[in-house]
Design an enzyme around this catalytic site. Structure first.
Site, mmCIF file in Angstrom:
data_model
loop_
_atom_site.group_PDB
_atom_site.id
_atom_site.type_symbol
_atom_site.label_atom_id
_atom_site.label_comp_id
_atom_site.label_asym_id
_atom_site.label_seq_id
_atom_site.Cartn_x
_atom_site.Cartn_y
_atom_site.Cartn_z
ATOM 1 N N GLU A 147 7.160 9.621 -4.552
ATOM 2 C CA GLU A 147 7.691 9.097 -3.293
ATOM 3 C C GLU A 147 9.204 8.847 -3.371
ATOM 4 O O GLU A 147 9.679 7.718 -3.222
ATOM 5 C CB GLU A 147 6.941 7.833 -2.887
ATOM 6 C CG GLU A 147 5.468 8.085 -2.600
ATOM 7 C CD GLU A 147 4.686 6.834 -2.278
ATOM 8 O OE1 GLU A 147 3.548 6.953 -1.781
ATOM 9 O OE2 GLU A 147 5.194 5.712 -2.544
ATOM 10 N N GLU A 306 -2.124 11.470 -0.991
ATOM 11 C CA GLU A 306 -2.541 10.067 -1.028
ATOM 12 C C GLU A 306 -2.875 9.601 0.382
ATOM 13 O O GLU A 306 -2.142 9.904 1.333
ATOM 14 C CB GLU A 306 -1.427 9.147 -1.551
ATOM 15 C CG GLU A 306 -1.131 9.213 -3.017
ATOM 16 C CD GLU A 306 -0.090 8.161 -3.412
ATOM 17 O OE1 GLU A 306 -0.009 7.109 -2.731
ATOM 18 O OE2 GLU A 306 0.654 8.401 -4.383
#
Length: 667
Positions: A147, A306
């Protein structure tokens, strides 16, 4: 990815558990139908417990155990979380805020990405992993970092200052070009050399907006430099294995990354998505994020890497998902192009900041709703394997540009109530409620495939974007543009001439003045056919220059002036909306534009019933997703077979409340 099934699994952190739990994990993975897990993302301190000292024994055992049980590995480079020993040796690798405060160790992502010691250490651990596992049959995907841009996207230390000057030199060549681009004649900010330029640190009042915009570009480019360094090591030492990093394209979750640029650099686009439970229709934002991710991938296969099985832990309030919601969330991503559904995480942690974040194996174990639904979803993804490698079919495009968003969010704009993301959300919701599937597109991308293009918020528009949009409409396209678009160029300089600058010709109008509304005020709009709309936040003094008024302001300072216009330009039409309308208020405007675009009306369906199509060599698949509490009747364009039940489907398909049905249509 090398396997032929849709991906199903999640982040696996075996280092948090005794080894005797690992065998139980793998047994449960097989029971649930798990095909792949992500491993090693936060494991740097275990893999390199001291500088240059490596311990791969535990990771060897984990990867071998997974491979023996037919479970593929998405192997992480752990460079999002350097060990404490690294920061002890290199405290200057911790990031500095614009106020000059250095952040501390003890979380994740506390990194100055310009720091040379960090870059070297990240390259070394990546090379060690690639040499050891680059030929391991279990490794199906490399997962670089985690991320990017969350939680720190920019640092303001002296290393970054020097790096910024190098970036400016490469971008502008001369300091005079910087002075011109930034408009440094304003407030006496002119620079005599690159060495005088610092990052846009905290100033007594508003700083130079063009400098701030360029610093956002620089920070994004710096993160990408580090990704590319790791990617290239993996390509060299582990050829043939795709390399990714997990994006966060949902507009509410990461605003510091230009995903158009990043999408060109990964071998497989992957995304993390978490529902924002703020009272809005969460499934609409989910669909938007999935459409945006697919668009960043250029329409190619991508992967949801995710999401959550139930509640998260980082919002003010974290409700559980309703029965069946996890499957709907997962299969909505699949409908919109994902090649599977992965979660954070496999087993719910007992310690640490995310111990109340839901997982595939919850604290309550296998005698739980979550576990039963996990197993049901695993079985459903097996049934849906034929959709792999097919592509989602879109009806319209929305123009979006992260650089424009960055620029509009800078201080001292005409109204703090105008929010680019809110406009994108609202226009998307209006298209969603018309049962239209949306691609997102960069403003300079080829738009010829789309009968309808919507511009919800494009404050910054380059000359190339303006030309692209004009050619699109002139060649027969239908365009809808919202207010405060086309105003500035790539340096945040107002386009010469009247507003709306880049778009005034194609829209056939000028705007004499913006007239934002005070908080809480609204205006009425009327049309000759008697229809009325309500706008808020923003109005404008619009002067038609060939455009036809369709709705007119009934009150407020702009009373009597055009509010919504339509302009014939070449072979196409261009609509302009000069006030803020709700999604419901936008519906009649988009209905008229869709008619111009010759988009046939969609079947009469209840609100919150999605219809999305994927098509490819294996066939055409219609996904019907019912987010309502009542059974829906979905008319089918052709007979077929329902994949999740195996039943024939013809005429009208019943979709139970909260359920998903996927029909392979006959040719």
């Amino acid at each position: 990815m090398t396997h032929h099934r849709l991906a199903f699994g999640g982040d696996y952190n075996p280092e948090q558990w005794p080894e005797d739990v690992w065998h139980e994990d793998v047994r449960l993975m097989r029971e649930a139908g798990v095909t792949m897990v992500s491993v090693g993302i936060f494991s740097w301190a275990l893999l390199e417990p001291a500088p240059g000292t490596y311990d791969f024994g535990w990771l060897d055992r984990v990867i071998d155990l997974l491979h023996e049980n037919g479970i593929a590995v998405d192997l992480g480079t752990p460079t999002v979380a350097p060990p404490k020993w690294f920061y002890t040796a290199h405290p200057d690798a911790l990031p500095v805020t614009a106020d000059g405060n250095r952040l501390h160790f003890g979380s994740r992502g506390a990194i100055c990405h310009s720091n040379q010691a960090y870059r070297a250490a990240a390259a070394r651990i990546t090379e060690q992993l690639a040499r050891r596992y680059g030929t391991h049959e279990a490794v199906a995907l490399w997962h670089v970092h985690n991320e990017y841009g969350v939680p720190v996207s920019a640092c303001y230390c002296e290393s970054c200052a020097a790096h910024f000057r190098r970036w400016l030199t490469a971008t502008y060549e001369t300091v005079d070009h910087v002075n011109h681009a930034w408009g440094t004649a304003f407030w006496g900010q002119r620079y005599a050399s690159f060495e005088e330029i610092d990052p846009p640190r905290t100033t007594p009042t508003v700083g130079n907006p063009a400098q701030q915009l360029d610093y956002k570009r620089f920070a994004d480019a710096t993160l990408r430099e580090n990704f590319l360094r790791e990617r290239d090591i993996l390509h060299r030492l582990a050829p043939g294995i795709p390399v990714t990093t997990n994006f966060m394209t949902a507009l509410s979750q990461c605003d510091s990354i230009d995903y158009w640029a990043w999408g060109r650099e990964v071998d497989l686009v992957t995304n993390d998505h978490y529902l924002i439970t703020d009272g809005r229709r969460t499934h609409v934002n989910l669909a938007m994020a999935a459409d945006l991710t697919r668009s960043v991938a250029g329409g190619a296969p991508w992967l949801l890497l995710e999401h959550s099985t139930s509640g998260v832990n980082w919002q003010p309030r974290n409700p559980a998902k309703a029965p069946g919601q996890m499957a709907r969330n997962s299969l909505s991503h699949v409908a919109r192009g994902s090649e599977g559904a992965m979660f954070f995480q496999w087993r719910q942690s007992r310690r640490g900041a995310e111990k109340f974040h839901s997982s595939m194996v919850p604290h309550g174990g296998t005698d739980t709703k979550v576990w039963r639904e996990v197993c049901e979803l695993g079985a459903a993804l097996v049934d849906l394997a034929p959709v792999k490698d097919t592509r989602t079919v879109a009806d319209a495009a929305v123009l979006w540009d992260w650089h424009s968003w960055w620029a509009q969010n800078l201080p001292w704009r005409p109204s703090e109530d105008h929010d680019a993301r809110e406009r994108a959300d609202t226009f998307y919701e209006a298209l969603y409620d018309r049962h239209l599937t949306v691609d997102f597109a960069h403003p300079e991308a080829d738009l010829s495939a789309y009968p309808l293009v919507v511009v919800p918020a494009l404050y910054l528009a380059t000359e190339a974007a303006a030309l692209n949009v004009r050619e699109y409409v002139a060649n027969g396209g239908t365009l809808v543009v919202s207010y405060f678009s086309g105003i500035v160029d790539e340096h945040d300089a107002v386009h010469e001439g009247p507003y709306p600058g880049a778009f005034r010709d194609v829209l056939g109008l000028t705007v004499e003045e913006f007239s934002p509304l005070p908080a809480g005020e609204s205006v009425r709009l009327g049309a000759p056919d008697g229809s009325e709309l309500t706008g808020d936040v923003w109005t404008e003094f619009v002067v038609p220059r060939g455009a036809e008024p369709v709705w007119t302001y009934e009150d407020g300072l702009a009373a009597g002036r055009p509010a919504i216009t339509r302009h014939t330009y070449g072979e196409g039409t261009a609509w302009y909306v000069s006030t803020r309308l709700s999604a419901a208020g936008l519906d009649p405007v988009l209905a008229a534009a869709a008619a111009d675009a010759r988009i046939a009306p969609r079947p009469e369906l209840p609100r919150d019933v999605e219809l999305v199509t994927r098509t490819g060599e294996t066939g055409t698949y219609l996904f019907a997703i019912n987010h309502t509490g009542d059974e829906a009747k979905v008319p089918l364009p052709a007979p077929g077979t329902e994949l999740l039940t195996g039943r024939p489907a013809t005429g009208v398909l019943p979709v139970p409340a909260g359920a998903v049905r996927v029909v392979r249509l006959e040719a």
